[in-house]
Design an enzyme around this catalytic site. Structure first.
Site, PDB file in Angstrom:
ATOM      1  N   PRO A 128      14.418 -60.971   0.557  1.00  0.00           N
ATOM      2  CG  PRO A 128      16.261 -60.232  -0.665  1.00  0.00           C
ATOM      3  CD  PRO A 128      15.830 -61.277   0.310  1.00  0.00           C
ATOM      4  CB  SER A 132       3.453 -61.367   4.508  1.00  0.00           C
ATOM      5  OG  SER A 132       3.546 -60.017   4.870  1.00  0.00           O
ATOM      6  CD  GLU A 364       8.697 -60.845  16.435  1.00  0.00           C
ATOM      7  OE1 GLU A 364       9.562 -60.456  17.213  1.00  0.00           O
ATOM      8  OE2 GLU A 364       8.037 -61.878  16.625  1.00  0.00           O
ATOM      9  CB  THR A 366       1.867 -56.674   8.250  1.00  0.00           C
ATOM     10  OG1 THR A 366       1.059 -57.714   7.668  1.00  0.00           O
ATOM     11  CG2 THR A 366       3.186 -56.585   7.487  1.00  0.00           C
TER      12      THR A 366
HETATM   13  C1  LIG Z   1      13.198 -52.655  11.321  1.00  0.00           C
HETATM   14  C2  LIG Z   1      12.797 -54.042  10.915  1.00  0.00           C
HETATM   15  C3  LIG Z   1      13.266 -55.128  11.656  1.00  0.00           C
HETATM   16  C4  LIG Z   1      12.974 -56.439  11.253  1.00  0.00           C
HETATM   17  N1  LIG Z   1      13.518 -57.510  11.932  1.00  0.00           N
HETATM   18  C5  LIG Z   1      13.388 -58.767  11.426  1.00  0.00           C
HETATM   19  C6  LIG Z   1      14.091 -59.878  11.992  1.00  0.00           C
HETATM   20  O1  LIG Z   1      14.795 -59.745  13.002  1.00  0.00           O
HETATM   21  N2  LIG Z   1      13.980 -61.086  11.404  1.00  0.00           N
HETATM   22  C7  LIG Z   1      13.203 -61.306  10.299  1.00  0.00           C
HETATM   23  O2  LIG Z   1      13.164 -62.420   9.806  1.00  0.00           O
HETATM   24  N3  LIG Z   1      12.513 -60.266   9.734  1.00  0.00           N
HETATM   25  C8  LIG Z   1      12.594 -59.015  10.263  1.00  0.00           C
HETATM   26  N4  LIG Z   1      11.906 -57.955   9.688  1.00  0.00           N
HETATM   27  C9  LIG Z   1      11.082 -58.202   8.514  1.00  0.00           C
HETATM   28  C10 LIG Z   1       9.585 -58.083   8.805  1.00  0.00           C
HETATM   29  O3  LIG Z   1       9.165 -59.163   9.589  1.00  0.00           O
HETATM   30  C11 LIG Z   1       8.881 -58.001   7.431  1.00  0.00           C
HETATM   31  O4  LIG Z   1       9.184 -56.735   6.885  1.00  0.00           O
HETATM   32  C12 LIG Z   1       7.391 -58.196   7.548  1.00  0.00           C
HETATM   33  O5  LIG Z   1       7.086 -59.510   7.917  1.00  0.00           O
HETATM   34  C13 LIG Z   1       6.654 -57.867   6.243  1.00  0.00           C
HETATM   35  O6  LIG Z   1       7.263 -58.458   5.130  1.00  0.00           O
HETATM   36  P1  LIG Z   1       7.598 -57.561   3.849  1.00  0.00           P
HETATM   37  O7  LIG Z   1       8.366 -56.380   4.332  1.00  0.00           O
HETATM   38  O8  LIG Z   1       8.236 -58.411   2.830  1.00  0.00           O
HETATM   39  O9  LIG Z   1       6.203 -57.052   3.338  1.00  0.00           O
HETATM   40  P2  LIG Z   1       5.195 -57.846   2.366  1.00  0.00           P
HETATM   41  O10 LIG Z   1       4.997 -59.222   2.855  1.00  0.00           O
HETATM   42  O11 LIG Z   1       5.642 -57.660   0.965  1.00  0.00           O
HETATM   43  O12 LIG Z   1       3.862 -57.032   2.606  1.00  0.00           O
HETATM   44  C14 LIG Z   1       3.542 -55.809   1.948  1.00  0.00           C
HETATM   45  C15 LIG Z   1       2.102 -55.452   2.291  1.00  0.00           C
HETATM   46  O13 LIG Z   1       1.210 -56.486   1.815  1.00  0.00           O
HETATM   47  C16 LIG Z   1       0.435 -56.979   2.880  1.00  0.00           C
HETATM   48  N5  LIG Z   1       0.192 -58.397   2.698  1.00  0.00           N
HETATM   49  C17 LIG Z   1       1.087 -59.387   2.373  1.00  0.00           C
HETATM   50  N6  LIG Z   1       0.465 -60.584   2.314  1.00  0.00           N
HETATM   51  C18 LIG Z   1      -0.833 -60.365   2.610  1.00  0.00           C
HETATM   52  C19 LIG Z   1      -1.996 -61.191   2.707  1.00  0.00           C
HETATM   53  N7  LIG Z   1      -1.913 -62.513   2.523  1.00  0.00           N
HETATM   54  N8  LIG Z   1      -3.171 -60.608   3.024  1.00  0.00           N
HETATM   55  C20 LIG Z   1      -3.264 -59.279   3.242  1.00  0.00           C
HETATM   56  N9  LIG Z   1      -2.212 -58.441   3.162  1.00  0.00           N
HETATM   57  C21 LIG Z   1      -1.018 -58.978   2.854  1.00  0.00           C
HETATM   58  C22 LIG Z   1       1.265 -56.725   4.120  1.00  0.00           C
HETATM   59  O14 LIG Z   1       0.457 -56.723   5.302  1.00  0.00           O
HETATM   60  C23 LIG Z   1       1.856 -55.360   3.809  1.00  0.00           C
HETATM   61  O15 LIG Z   1       0.922 -54.366   4.089  1.00  0.00           O
HETATM   62  C24 LIG Z   1      12.147 -56.648  10.125  1.00  0.00           C
HETATM   63  C25 LIG Z   1      11.646 -55.549   9.400  1.00  0.00           C
HETATM   64  C26 LIG Z   1      11.971 -54.272   9.776  1.00  0.00           C
HETATM   65  C27 LIG Z   1      11.458 -53.116   8.948  1.00  0.00           C
END
Ligand SMILES: Cc1cc2nc3c(=O)[nH]c(=O)nc-3n(C[C@H](O)[C@H](O)[C@H](O)COP(=O)(O)OP(=O)(O)OC[C@H]3O[C@@H](n4cnc5c(N)ncnc54)[C@H](O)[C@@H]3O)c2cc1C
Length: 380
Positions: A128, A132, A364, A366
């Site tokens: 949660p 990223s 995998e 963003t």
């Molecule tokens: C349907 C689905 C399947 C998934 N399957 C898996 C899985 O099998 N295993 C697993 O481990 N995860 C899985 N995920 C998780 C997915 O990898 C994450 O949602 C993704 O990595 C982004 O993390 P977050 O959602 O916490 O977004 P955040 O990291 O909170 O990002 C929010 C926004 O901020 C931006 N951001 C964050 N940091 C930076 C930075 N340093 N510079 C610029 N922009 C930034 C991001 O690009 C994004 O636009 C899945 C997600 C979904 C929706």
């Protein structure tokens, strides 16, 4: 330079396309609307050997290469994004880390059922408060005798509800600089203390299982540690580099489908007394989609080729993932436009392509993180 596919790669493309057309395509709308994971399709894919394409035969695999596997993801993605995502996650995330980093015993015990299609695997990195920023992992694994005791929470994990094994990342200690050491540990889903729930109501890839995992004092043997404890972070970065090729291939499949549907529709649909494909405005859209699909394909196949030839592929897989997934979104969006009002209706499928493609710009890593990876590779 040889752009020809090998005989084996061509055969795999045909086999997967036939299967996708006959078995998956007729179910794609229902898989999306009912948001139901197509377990029976995965059983058939297992029997066909698709879940083991890039793994050696001695572990139940088909002994193919990354390019063959990417082609398989492309072909499945071309008919169903949900099935494509679960397939890519099962192979690239659920099984590949065991192949890359596992001991001989771990490969025999855990990889063989996955590669031979008898079970599905899943990879839990995201939490949660650690998306990223995977370094912010809060899940812990504490040594107790010969075991690890794992506590924590994972979210958005693909296939977890149907998986036999999870690979979870957890903090196992601190390094000399006081920074957390993050390791990967294999956790059987039937271990005591593992709770998996799948209640997300998603925009797209609705038939792909996405689950939350709670690990409450889960005890697994220390021998379930995957690879080098101290290199857990670099191990999952390598895993994600490989996974990106498959997500890129999925984007390519959706973009290809958008092109095919649009071209067919544009030729059939008549307005002002002629096919809309006679209008230059529509032709230019089709030309742009076709060119981007070609570019995306070259990037996906090149990154797979680099991996297969043991050459560095971090930058190229990030290029491919970024470009192919954004191409999928643009192509699906234009496909809806070319279909006009019909494109907005579910039965024409192109609106599903757009919803499915959106996930690929997030999962995998963003699009922003891909740009970060590329910038770092450039030396920024
Ligand atoms: C349907 C689905 C399947 C998934 N399957 C898996 C899985 O099998 N295993 C697993 O481990 N995860 C899985 N995920 C998780 C997915 O990898 C994450 O949602 C993704 O990595 C982004 O993390 P977050 O959602 O916490 O977004 P955040 O990291 O909170 O990002 C929010 C926004 O901020 C931006 N951001 C964050 N940091 C930076 C930075 N340093 N510079 C610029 N922009 C930034 C991001 O690009 C994004 O636009 C899945 C997600 C979904 C929706």
């Amino acid at each position: 330079m040889d752009f020809n596919l090998t005989k084996e790669q061509t055969m795999i493309r045909k086999m997967v396309r036939d299967f996708a057309e006959e078995v998956i395509r007729p179910r794609a709308i229902e898989i999306d609307t009912e948001a139901k994971f197509p377990l029976d399709i995965f059983e058939q894919m297992g029997e066909l050997g698709l879940l083991g394409i890039p793994f050696p035969e001695e572990y139940g695999g088909a002994g193919g290469d990354t390019l063959s596997y990417a082609i398989a993801v492309e072909e499945i993605g071309r008919v169903c994004g949900s099935t494509g995502l679960s397939y890519a996650a099962a192979v690239s995330l659920g099984a590949s880390p065991i192949y890359y980093f596992g001991t001989e015993e771990q490969k025999k015990e855990f990889l063989t059922p996955l590669a031979s299609g008898k079970a599905l695997g899943s990879f839990g990195l995201t939490e949660p408060n650690a998306g990223s920023d995977a370094g912010g992992t809060k899940t812990t694994a504490v040594v107790d005798g010969d075991d690890f005791i794992i506590n924590g929470e994972k979210c958005f994990i693909t296939n977890a509800s149907f998986a036999k094994t999870l690979i979870v990342t957890a903090v196992t200690g601190k390094n000399e600089k006081g920074k957390n050491i993050i390791s990967a540990i294999i956790v059987p889903t039937d271990a005591k203390g593992v709770t998996i729930t799948s209640n997300y109501d998603k925009m797209g890839v609705r038939g792909s299982d996405t689950a939350e995992i709670v690990l409450d004092n889960v005890r697994v043997p220390k021998t379930n540690l995957l690879g080098d404890e101290k290199k857990g972070f670099s191990q999952f970065l390598y895993t994600l580099d490989g996974g990106r090729i498959s997500i890129a291939a999925l984007g390519l499949g959706i973009a290809q489908a958008s092109l095919e549907k649009s071209l067919q529709y544009a030729k059939e649909r008549k307005q002002f007394g002629k096919s809309i494909s006679d209008f230059q405005a529509i032709q230019f859209k089709l030309a742009d989609i076709a060119m981007e699909v070609e570019l995306a394909r070259n990037m996906v196949y090149k990154s797979a080729w680099l991996k297969d030839n043991d050459k560095p592929f971090t930058k190229e897989s990030a290029y491919a993932k970024l470009f192919a997934t954004e191409t999928a979104f643009r192509a699906a969006n234009q496909a809806i436009q070319i279909h006009g009002g019909y494109g907005y209706m579910r039965e024409y499928e192109v609106e599903r392509y757009l919803r499915d493609a959106k996930l690929l710009e997030i999962g995998e890593g963003t699009s922003e993180i891909q740009r970060l990876v590329i910038a770092r590779q450039l030396g920024c």
